[in-house]
Motif scaffolding. Structure first.
Motif, PDB file in Angstrom:
ATOM      1  N   GLN A   7       0.799  -1.218   0.000  1.00  0.00           N
ATOM      2  CA  GLN A   7       0.000   0.000   0.000  1.00  0.00           C
ATOM      3  C   GLN A   7       0.840   1.281   0.000  1.00  0.00           C
ATOM      4  OE1 GLN A   7      -2.527  -0.198   3.430  1.00  0.00           O
ATOM      5  NE2 GLN A   7      -4.269   0.505   2.237  1.00  0.00           N
ATOM      6  N   GLY A   8       2.100   1.177   0.417  1.00  0.00           N
ATOM      7  CA  GLY A   8       2.975   2.344   0.355  1.00  0.00           C
ATOM      8  C   GLY A   8       3.209   2.806  -1.073  1.00  0.00           C
ATOM      9  N   SER A   9       2.979   1.912  -2.032  1.00  0.00           N
ATOM     10  CA  SER A   9       3.200   2.247  -3.443  1.00  0.00           C
ATOM     11  C   SER A   9       2.256   3.331  -3.932  1.00  0.00           C
ATOM     12  CB  SER A   9       3.025   1.000  -4.317  1.00  0.00           C
ATOM     13  OG  SER A   9       3.895  -0.026  -3.900  1.00  0.00           O
ATOM     14  N   CYS A  10       1.108   3.502  -3.285  1.00  0.00           N
ATOM     15  CA  CYS A  10       0.124   4.481  -3.783  1.00  0.00           C
ATOM     16  C   CYS A  10      -0.393   5.403  -2.688  1.00  0.00           C
ATOM     17  CB  CYS A  10      -1.034   3.770  -4.482  1.00  0.00           C
ATOM     18  SG  CYS A  10      -2.131   2.903  -3.365  1.00  0.00           S
ATOM     19  N   ASP A  11       0.277   5.421  -1.519  1.00  0.00           N
ATOM     20  CA  ASP A  11      -0.354   6.129  -0.402  1.00  0.00           C
ATOM     21  C   ASP A  11      -0.242   7.652  -0.470  1.00  0.00           C
ATOM     22  OD1 ASP A  11       2.261   6.317   0.383  1.00  0.00           O
ATOM     23  OD2 ASP A  11       1.892   5.842   2.481  1.00  0.00           O
ATOM     24  N   ASP A  34      -0.093  -5.729   1.336  1.00  0.00           N
ATOM     25  CA  ASP A  34       0.668  -5.384   2.531  1.00  0.00           C
ATOM     26  C   ASP A  34       0.142  -4.058   3.041  1.00  0.00           C
ATOM     27  OD1 ASP A  34       2.199  -7.638   2.402  1.00  0.00           O
ATOM     28  OD2 ASP A  34       3.987  -6.659   1.598  1.00  0.00           O
ATOM     29  N   LEU A  35      -0.316  -4.054   4.285  1.00  0.00           N
ATOM     30  CA  LEU A  35      -0.950  -2.858   4.844  1.00  0.00           C
ATOM     31  C   LEU A  35       0.083  -1.918   5.426  1.00  0.00           C
ATOM     32  CD1 LEU A  35      -4.045  -4.455   6.608  1.00  0.00           C
ATOM     33  CD2 LEU A  35      -3.938  -3.403   4.341  1.00  0.00           C
ATOM     34  N   ARG A  36      -0.041  -0.672   5.063  1.00  0.00           N
ATOM     35  CA  ARG A  36       0.893   0.354   5.512  1.00  0.00           C
ATOM     36  C   ARG A  36       0.456   0.871   6.890  1.00  0.00           C
ATOM     37  NH1 ARG A  36       5.560   3.443   4.105  1.00  0.00           N
ATOM     38  NH2 ARG A  36       5.196   5.521   4.894  1.00  0.00           N
ATOM     39  N   PHE A  37       1.434   1.072   7.785  1.00  0.00           N
ATOM     40  CA  PHE A  37       1.119   1.416   9.177  1.00  0.00           C
ATOM     41  C   PHE A  37       0.235   2.653   9.292  1.00  0.00           C
ATOM     42  CE2 PHE A  37       4.823   3.912   8.201  1.00  0.00           C
ATOM     43  CZ  PHE A  37       4.686   5.072   8.934  1.00  0.00           C
ATOM     44  N   ASP A  38       0.567   3.715   8.548  1.00  0.00           N
ATOM     45  CA  ASP A  38      -0.177   4.967   8.734  1.00  0.00           C
ATOM     46  C   ASP A  38      -1.551   4.903   8.077  1.00  0.00           C
ATOM     47  OD1 ASP A  38       1.134   4.839   6.306  1.00  0.00           O
ATOM     48  OD2 ASP A  38       1.862   6.908   6.335  1.00  0.00           O
ATOM     49  N   VAL A  39      -1.668   4.132   7.008  1.00  0.00           N
ATOM     50  CA  VAL A  39      -2.973   3.991   6.349  1.00  0.00           C
ATOM     51  C   VAL A  39      -3.926   3.203   7.251  1.00  0.00           C
ATOM     52  CG1 VAL A  39      -4.173   3.197   4.289  1.00  0.00           C
ATOM     53  CG2 VAL A  39      -1.827   4.035   4.102  1.00  0.00           C
ATOM     54  N   LEU A  40      -3.391   2.170   7.897  1.00  0.00           N
ATOM     55  CA  LEU A  40      -4.217   1.370   8.809  1.00  0.00           C
ATOM     56  C   LEU A  40      -4.680   2.222   9.998  1.00  0.00           C
ATOM     57  CD1 LEU A  40      -5.416  -1.404   9.505  1.00  0.00           C
ATOM     58  CD2 LEU A  40      -3.280  -1.931  10.711  1.00  0.00           C
ATOM     59  N   SER A  65       1.372  -8.844   4.840  1.00  0.00           N
ATOM     60  CA  SER A  65       2.236  -8.321   5.904  1.00  0.00           C
ATOM     61  C   SER A  65       1.806  -6.934   6.349  1.00  0.00           C
ATOM     62  CB  SER A  65       3.681  -8.228   5.410  1.00  0.00           C
ATOM     63  OG  SER A  65       4.247  -9.488   5.316  1.00  0.00           O
ATOM     64  N   TYR A  66       2.301  -6.581   7.530  1.00  0.00           N
ATOM     65  CA  TYR A  66       2.161  -5.219   8.044  1.00  0.00           C
ATOM     66  C   TYR A  66       3.470  -4.507   7.745  1.00  0.00           C
ATOM     67  CZ  TYR A  66       1.573  -1.475  11.517  1.00  0.00           C
ATOM     68  OH  TYR A  66       1.456  -0.271  12.162  1.00  0.00           O
ATOM     69  N   SER A  67       3.363  -3.307   7.199  1.00  0.00           N
ATOM     70  CA  SER A  67       4.545  -2.608   6.713  1.00  0.00           C
ATOM     71  C   SER A  67       4.571  -1.194   7.300  1.00  0.00           C
ATOM     72  CB  SER A  67       4.457  -2.556   5.169  1.00  0.00           C
ATOM     73  OG  SER A  67       5.512  -1.842   4.611  1.00  0.00           O
ATOM     74  N   GLY A  68       5.259  -1.040   8.350  1.00  0.00           N
ATOM     75  CA  GLY A  68       5.820  -2.062   9.229  1.00  0.00           C
ATOM     76  C   GLY A  68       5.925  -1.499  10.644  1.00  0.00           C
ATOM     77  N   LEU A  69       6.504  -2.297  11.512  1.00  0.00           N
ATOM     78  CA  LEU A  69       6.765  -1.859  12.890  1.00  0.00           C
ATOM     79  C   LEU A  69       8.073  -1.065  12.869  1.00  0.00           C
ATOM     80  CD1 LEU A  69       5.680  -2.251  15.872  1.00  0.00           C
ATOM     81  CD2 LEU A  69       7.565  -3.868  16.108  1.00  0.00           C
ATOM     82  N   LEU A  70       7.965   0.231  13.109  1.00  0.00           N
ATOM     83  CA  LEU A  70       9.103   1.121  12.881  1.00  0.00           C
ATOM     84  C   LEU A  70      10.067   1.193  14.066  1.00  0.00           C
ATOM     85  CD1 LEU A  70       7.332   4.192  11.199  1.00  0.00           C
ATOM     86  CD2 LEU A  70       8.271   2.139  10.123  1.00  0.00           C
ATOM     87  N   PHE A  71      11.367   1.160  13.715  1.00  0.00           N
ATOM     88  CA  PHE A  71      12.445   1.537  14.652  1.00  0.00           C
ATOM     89  C   PHE A  71      12.388   0.729  15.942  1.00  0.00           C
ATOM     90  CE2 PHE A  71      11.108   5.691  12.481  1.00  0.00           C
ATOM     91  CZ  PHE A  71      11.783   5.361  11.331  1.00  0.00           C
ATOM     92  N   PHE A  72      12.427  -0.581  15.780  1.00  0.00           N
ATOM     93  CA  PHE A  72      12.212  -1.486  16.914  1.00  0.00           C
ATOM     94  C   PHE A  72      13.443  -1.677  17.783  1.00  0.00           C
ATOM     95  CE2 PHE A  72      14.267  -4.274  13.917  1.00  0.00           C
ATOM     96  CZ  PHE A  72      14.992  -5.140  14.702  1.00  0.00           C
ATOM     97  N   ASN A  73      14.616  -1.320  17.276  1.00  0.00           N
ATOM     98  CA  ASN A  73      15.854  -1.697  17.983  1.00  0.00           C
ATOM     99  C   ASN A  73      16.621  -0.473  18.483  1.00  0.00           C
ATOM    100  OD1 ASN A  73      16.551  -0.897  15.331  1.00  0.00           O
ATOM    101  ND2 ASN A  73      18.514  -1.927  15.524  1.00  0.00           N
ATOM    102  N   TRP A  74      17.694  -0.786  19.206  1.00  0.00           N
ATOM    103  CA  TRP A  74      18.604   0.233  19.752  1.00  0.00           C
ATOM    104  C   TRP A  74      17.847   1.272  20.577  1.00  0.00           C
ATOM    105  CZ3 TRP A  74      23.415  -0.894  20.327  1.00  0.00           C
ATOM    106  CH2 TRP A  74      24.275   0.087  20.798  1.00  0.00           C
ATOM    107  N   LYS A  75      16.971   0.774  21.426  1.00  0.00           N
ATOM    108  CA  LYS A  75      16.287   1.640  22.382  1.00  0.00           C
ATOM    109  C   LYS A  75      17.162   1.672  23.632  1.00  0.00           C
ATOM    110  CE  LYS A  75      12.849   2.235  19.616  1.00  0.00           C
ATOM    111  NZ  LYS A  75      12.860   3.472  18.807  1.00  0.00           N
ATOM    112  N   ARG A  76      17.476   2.829  24.121  1.00  0.00           N
ATOM    113  CA  ARG A  76      18.496   2.953  25.163  1.00  0.00           C
ATOM    114  C   ARG A  76      17.957   2.911  26.583  1.00  0.00           C
ATOM    115  NH1 ARG A  76      22.445   0.671  23.943  1.00  0.00           N
ATOM    116  NH2 ARG A  76      20.769  -0.373  22.875  1.00  0.00           N
TER     117      ARG A  76
END
Ligand code: ZN
Length: 285
Positions: A7-11, A34-40, A65-76
């Motif tokens: 869905q990011g292809s046309c959002d 594939d569903l885009r996070f902000d559209v959902l 798929s869900y596209s996507g869960l953003l910035f999941f890593n390197w949380k301090r």
């Protein structure tokens, strides 16, 4: 091979909406979306997940798929980590309702610390394990997507593959995105170490002929699959040779090009379908 529309292809197309995208993807023959996070999120302001499930239950098109869960890593801090788990906890019941089974996980970018690859790997393994603990009881898988930009913490295939292999769970795999593969110098040879059964998302697109790693080599330089300078034959040969399951995993078109956003949703989805179908017939049949 099943065909999927991200869905990011046309959002940013002028008449885009959740329903416009779903109807067009169904009309032109896609099997999955594939569903885009902000559209959902936008859709769920005025609708329920049950309404979306009802639509899928009465159409051929299904969520992939869900596209996507953003910035999941390197949380301090523990607090920052908990926000990732809270977001996942918010999403899981929605995915259970609509029957969505895979989440693309996007690594963090622009971090302040000068983190080493080994530090980034260890942290990502820990996060993915905790996230998989939450998702596995729901039959939901995680797809680690390396992002082909120097600003991102996980930006090459070999690093993402090491992380997934260390996690070593059936529910945690890789997303291979052709643009991200090309734009930051991942190599076809790197697939020799990949277990193709762990590739759970395949994102099709291409790239302009720009210097590898250039800061301006961003998502706006994506092209329709097959239209850019990627060596698609060598890449798809390597993907097939490592055991990628063309029956189980759909080919998902994912382009974010500003000039394609000038098309109507209908024109965008129609062209997306034709380009995806032609690519799959040429390289995956
Ligand atoms: Zn992608």
């Amino acid at each position: 091979m099943k065909l999927c529309f991200n869905q990011g292809s046309c959002d940013h197309c002028p008449n885009h909406s959740m329903m416009a995208d779903l109807e067009a993807a169904e009309k032109y023959g896609f099997d999955y979306i594939d569903l885009r996070f902000d559209v959902l999120d936008e859709y769920l302001k005025d609708h329920t997940a049950e309404e979306l499930a009802d639509w899928f239950n009465t159409h051929h098109l299904k969520p992939s798929s869900y596209s996507g869960l953003l910035f999941f890593n390197w949380k301090r801090t523990e607090e920052e980590k908990q926000k990732v788990f809270d977001e996942l906890a918010r999403l899981i019941p929605i995915f259970d309702t609509i029957g969505l089974k895979t989440i693309a996980c996007i690594p963090s970018c622009g971090i302040e610390e000068h983190a080493s690859v080994s530090e980034i790997k260890a942290d990502a393994v820990e996060m993915l394990n905790k996230m998989a603990d939450m998702c596995e009881p729901h039959g939901i898988s995680l797809a680690l997507e390396f992002i082909g930009s120097g600003n991102f913490t996980i930006n090459q295939l070999n690093v993402a593959n090491d992380i997934v292999n260390t996690v070593n769970r059936d529910s945690v795999g890789l997303a291979i995105d052709v643009f991200h593969f090309y734009a930051n110098g991942s190599r076809v040879e790197d697939f020799a170490k990949v277990d193709g059964r762990k590739i759970v998302n395949l994102h099709l697109n291409s790239a302009e002929d720009l210097p590898i790693g250039a800061p301006y080599f961003d998502d706006s330089k994506r092209l329709w699959p097959g239209d850019g300078c990627v060596d698609d034959q060598a890449l798809t040969d390597a993907i097939k040779a490592c055991g990628f399951d063309t029956e189980a995993i759909p080919a998902a078109i994912e382009v974010f090009r500003p000039e394609y956003y000038e098309l109507t949703v209908d024109e965008n989805v129609k062209t997306s379908y034709e380009k995806t179908k032609a690519y799959v017939e040429k390289y995956f049949s």
